[in-house]
Design a protein around this motif. Sequence first.
Motif, PDB file in Angstrom:
ATOM      1  N   TYR A   1      -6.138   1.470   7.893  1.00 25.49           N
ATOM      2  CA  TYR A   1      -4.772   1.834   8.406  1.00 25.49           C
ATOM      3  C   TYR A   1      -4.846   2.690   9.764  1.00 25.49           C
TER       4      TYR A   1
ATOM      5  N   LEU B   1     -13.746  -1.703  -0.572  1.00 26.54           N
ATOM      6  CA  LEU B   1     -13.820  -2.474  -1.763  1.00 26.54           C
ATOM      7  C   LEU B   1     -15.196  -2.727  -2.192  1.00 26.54           C
TER       8      LEU B   1
ATOM      9  N   ALA C   1       0.990  -1.064  -0.055  1.00 30.01           N
ATOM     10  CA  ALA C   1      -0.194  -0.015  -0.015  1.00 30.01           C
ATOM     11  C   ALA C   1       0.818   1.259   0.211  1.00 30.01           C
TER      12      ALA C   1
ATOM     13  N   GLU D   1     -12.553  -4.424   3.230  1.00 33.40           N
ATOM     14  CA  GLU D   1     -12.150  -3.034   3.652  1.00 33.40           C
ATOM     15  C   GLU D   1     -10.660  -3.174   4.182  1.00 33.40           C
ATOM     16  N   TYR D   2      -9.892  -2.168   3.797  1.00 35.64           N
ATOM     17  CA  TYR D   2      -8.785  -2.040   4.321  1.00 35.64           C
ATOM     18  C   TYR D   2      -8.735  -0.647   5.327  1.00 35.64           C
TER      19      TYR D   2
ATOM     20  N   ARG E   1      -6.575   5.958   7.324  1.00 35.03           N
ATOM     21  CA  ARG E   1      -7.289   5.768   6.084  1.00 35.03           C
ATOM     22  C   ARG E   1      -8.096   4.602   5.942  1.00 35.03           C
ATOM     23  N   THR E   2      -9.106   4.534   5.376  1.00 35.19           N
ATOM     24  CA  THR E   2      -9.865   3.256   5.142  1.00 35.19           C
ATOM     25  C   THR E   2     -10.135   3.064   3.854  1.00 35.19           C
ATOM     26  N   TYR E   3     -10.216   1.920   3.205  1.00 35.51           N
ATOM     27  CA  TYR E   3     -10.755   2.101   1.906  1.00 35.51           C
ATOM     28  C   TYR E   3     -11.804   0.766   1.647  1.00 35.51           C
TER      29      TYR E   3
ATOM     30  N   GLY F   1      -0.742   6.000  -0.078  1.00 36.09           N
ATOM     31  CA  GLY F   1      -1.394   6.734  -1.533  1.00 36.09           C
ATOM     32  C   GLY F   1      -1.316   8.083  -1.223  1.00 36.09           C
TER      33      GLY F   1
ATOM     34  N   GLU G   1      -1.912  -1.982   8.284  1.00 28.51           N
ATOM     35  CA  GLU G   1      -2.691  -2.474   7.558  1.00 28.51           C
ATOM     36  C   GLU G   1      -3.730  -3.498   8.064  1.00 28.51           C
TER      37      GLU G   1
END
Length: 176
Positions: A160, A174, A61, A157-158, A170-172, A132, A146
């Motif tokens: 951090y 998907l 990441a 979901e990721y 941060r979150t991502y 990122g 992570e």
Amino acid sequence: MKRSVVVILALGIVAAGAIGSGLWYAEQQSLAAKPDVHAAGDMLVKRGLLSRIDRVDYYSAGPVFYVYTGVDDSGRVAYVWVQGGQPVMKQYANDGLSATQAMRAAAAAQPPLVQLIHAVPGLTEPGASGPGDPPGTSSQRRVLWELFGLTRQGAYEYVYVDFHTGAVVRTYLLES
């Protein structure tokens, strides 16, 4: 009809979880077979950064690293990030949160992951606050956890989490 749709959706969520877990497991198995991973591990032991290696993870990441977890000569658990066959940074595990503590910190700040698939200690680019982010003016790297897993809604979901403070960086989510 409704019951069939619910059963199909439930099976889909279970299958997606199995596929995600299977892909992660396959990646971990392929790491063990890579000669550069073994050579870098041998180098870490020869240089005295670790005396025993217990685990190797892949972190991608932002900058891509192999993360070696092991014990050094003083008996302390440490993480060593390796990039391009060279060590970049060493961090003692007890200087920050454990993966379990990072999960608790993430759950307190947002809807929690209901199934953890993997937890990997990672590093940002120098000066970046999270994965990122463009590098800032600082030359310091930030250590993050992570966390990757499933939400209650069955999405991947990721998350951090700052290794030292427990702040969610941060979150991502998907989308499927």
